[in-house]
Design a protein around this motif. Structure first.
Motif, PDB file in Angstrom:
ATOM      1  N   GLU A 267      19.964 -16.880  12.840  1.00 17.53           N
ATOM      2  CA  GLU A 267      21.267 -17.020  13.486  1.00 17.53           C
ATOM      3  C   GLU A 267      21.940 -15.654  13.646  1.00 17.53           C
ATOM      4  OE1 GLU A 267      23.306 -19.824  11.005  1.00 17.53           O
ATOM      5  OE2 GLU A 267      22.105 -21.516  11.716  1.00 17.53           O
ATOM      6  N   TYR A 268      21.757 -14.775  12.681  1.00 16.51           N
ATOM      7  CA  TYR A 268      22.354 -13.441  12.755  1.00 16.51           C
ATOM      8  C   TYR A 268      21.731 -12.643  13.893  1.00 16.51           C
ATOM      9  CZ  TYR A 268      23.921  -8.809  11.332  1.00 16.51           C
ATOM     10  OH  TYR A 268      24.488  -7.561  11.304  1.00 16.51           O
ATOM     11  N   LYS A 269      20.407 -12.773  14.062  1.00 16.47           N
ATOM     12  CA  LYS A 269      19.714 -12.041  15.132  1.00 16.47           C
ATOM     13  C   LYS A 269      20.124 -12.538  16.513  1.00 16.47           C
ATOM     14  CE  LYS A 269      15.667 -10.855  12.412  1.00 16.47           C
ATOM     15  NZ  LYS A 269      14.226 -11.076  12.185  1.00 16.47           N
ATOM     16  N   GLU A 270      20.532 -13.812  16.608  1.00 21.97           N
ATOM     17  CA  GLU A 270      20.929 -14.390  17.886  1.00 21.97           C
ATOM     18  C   GLU A 270      22.248 -13.816  18.380  1.00 21.97           C
ATOM     19  OE1 GLU A 270      21.002 -18.609  17.295  1.00 21.97           O
ATOM     20  OE2 GLU A 270      18.835 -18.738  17.024  1.00 21.97           O
ATOM     21  N   LYS A 271      23.050 -13.283  17.495  1.00 26.93           N
ATOM     22  CA  LYS A 271      24.387 -12.766  17.869  1.00 26.93           C
ATOM     23  C   LYS A 271      24.307 -11.440  18.558  1.00 26.93           C
ATOM     24  CE  LYS A 271      26.822 -15.174  14.230  1.00 26.93           C
ATOM     25  NZ  LYS A 271      27.704 -15.099  13.108  1.00 26.93           N
TER      26      LYS A 271
END
Length: 67
Positions: free
Chosen positions: A63-67
């Motif tokens: 989820e962090y990489k998607e931001k």
């Protein structure tokens, strides 16, 4: 012989080496026991085995990489 066990997520070989060295140094300094008497083990667990706030670490990282 003092024994220190560390459980953590995946680490690179250099990270494990640095962790073992620095933990040993800190423990020896805090206890006044020579470094050569310490045994340190690092148990690596996959990110899917850790959770924070009801979500696994691998999910949080994704989820962090998607931001």
């Amino acid at each position: 012989m003092p024994y220190i066990s560390i459980e953590c997520g995946p680490l690179t070989a250099p990270q494990k080496q640095a962790l073992i060295e620095q933990v040993t140094l800190a423990a020896a300094k805090a206890t006044a026991i020579p470094q050569q008497f310490f045994m340190v083990t690092v148990k690596e667990l996959p990110d899917s085995s850790f959770g924070i706030g009801g979500r696994t670490i691998d999910r949080i990282k994704a989820e962090y990489k998607e931001k």
